[in-house]
Design a protein around this motif. Sequence first.
Motif, PDB file in Angstrom:
ATOM      1  N   LYS A  14       0.838  -1.211   0.000  1.00 16.62           N
ATOM      2  CA  LYS A  14       0.000   0.000   0.000  1.00 16.62           C
ATOM      3  C   LYS A  14       0.871   1.259   0.000  1.00 16.62           C
ATOM      4  N   ILE A  17       2.659   1.598  -3.443  1.00 12.52           N
ATOM      5  CA  ILE A  17       1.744   1.977  -4.528  1.00 12.52           C
ATOM      6  C   ILE A  17       1.346   3.440  -4.390  1.00 12.52           C
ATOM      7  N   SER A  18       1.094   3.878  -3.168  1.00 13.11           N
ATOM      8  CA  SER A  18       0.776   5.297  -2.956  1.00 13.11           C
ATOM      9  C   SER A  18       1.920   6.193  -3.430  1.00 13.11           C
ATOM     10  N   SER A  35      -6.281   8.344  -3.645  1.00 13.83           N
ATOM     11  CA  SER A  35      -5.859   7.869  -2.341  1.00 13.83           C
ATOM     12  C   SER A  35      -6.003   6.352  -2.300  1.00 13.83           C
ATOM     13  N   VAL A  36      -4.942   5.659  -1.922  1.00 16.96           N
ATOM     14  CA  VAL A  36      -4.998   4.206  -1.764  1.00 16.96           C
ATOM     15  C   VAL A  36      -5.494   3.939  -0.351  1.00 16.96           C
ATOM     16  N   THR A  37      -6.680   3.334  -0.245  1.00 12.66           N
ATOM     17  CA  THR A  37      -7.274   3.127   1.073  1.00 12.66           C
ATOM     18  C   THR A  37      -6.938   1.772   1.668  1.00 12.66           C
ATOM     19  N   LYS A  38      -6.760   0.757   0.823  1.00  9.76           N
ATOM     20  CA  LYS A  38      -6.526  -0.587   1.347  1.00  9.76           C
ATOM     21  C   LYS A  38      -5.906  -1.452   0.260  1.00  9.76           C
ATOM     22  N   VAL A  39      -5.078  -2.403   0.664  1.00 11.69           N
ATOM     23  CA  VAL A  39      -4.498  -3.385  -0.254  1.00 11.69           C
ATOM     24  C   VAL A  39      -4.656  -4.759   0.371  1.00 11.69           C
ATOM     25  N   VAL A  50      -6.193  -3.585  -4.989  1.00  5.41           N
ATOM     26  CA  VAL A  50      -5.850  -2.246  -4.515  1.00  5.41           C
ATOM     27  C   VAL A  50      -7.126  -1.414  -4.540  1.00  5.41           C
ATOM     28  N   ILE A  52      -8.937   2.055  -4.181  1.00  5.24           N
ATOM     29  CA  ILE A  52      -8.568   3.459  -4.314  1.00  5.24           C
ATOM     30  C   ILE A  52      -9.805   4.343  -4.195  1.00  5.24           C
ATOM     31  N   SER A  72      -1.183  -0.086 -14.681  1.00  3.98           N
ATOM     32  CA  SER A  72      -1.049  -1.148 -13.675  1.00  3.98           C
ATOM     33  C   SER A  72       0.184  -2.011 -13.930  1.00  3.98           C
ATOM     34  N   LEU A  93      -7.259  -3.151  -9.625  1.00  3.31           N
ATOM     35  CA  LEU A  93      -7.744  -1.890  -9.055  1.00  3.31           C
ATOM     36  C   LEU A  93      -9.248  -1.955  -8.819  1.00  3.31           C
TER      37      LEU A  93
END
Length: 121
Positions: A14, A17-18, A35-39, A50, A52, A72, A93
């Motif tokens: 995470k 990737i951010s 915004s990356v919220t969770k992976v 991922v 987003i 990606s 994604l």
Amino acid sequence: MSKYRSGRINEEVKREISSIIQNDIKDPRLTAMVSVTKVEVTRDLRYAKVFISLFGKEEDKESSLEALKSSSGFIRREIGQRINLRYTPEIILKIDDTIEQGMHIDNILQKLKEKKSNDDE
């Protein structure tokens, strides 16, 4: 023991990737705030979901999502170079709209609070 390892891997992927999205992707279609919220990386390290969040106008969100999906492969290559894993996971994604839903619920509660305070007067 593996539960802790998978959590560490998820957080590391995470974070990377951010960083890649913020600093390395130079696509002009990427105009919305991302915004990356969770992976979630699978146990066999083959796939990474991922999640987003995109903030901005609706057309900006769509073009930003397309830009991210087309990059990606680049993200996967960068992850492979930055993190030493047995396999480099394939990036999947997904849109995460929980932040927008929370803001919508907050708006509704705020309106109800204002309505109640007006009714009390």
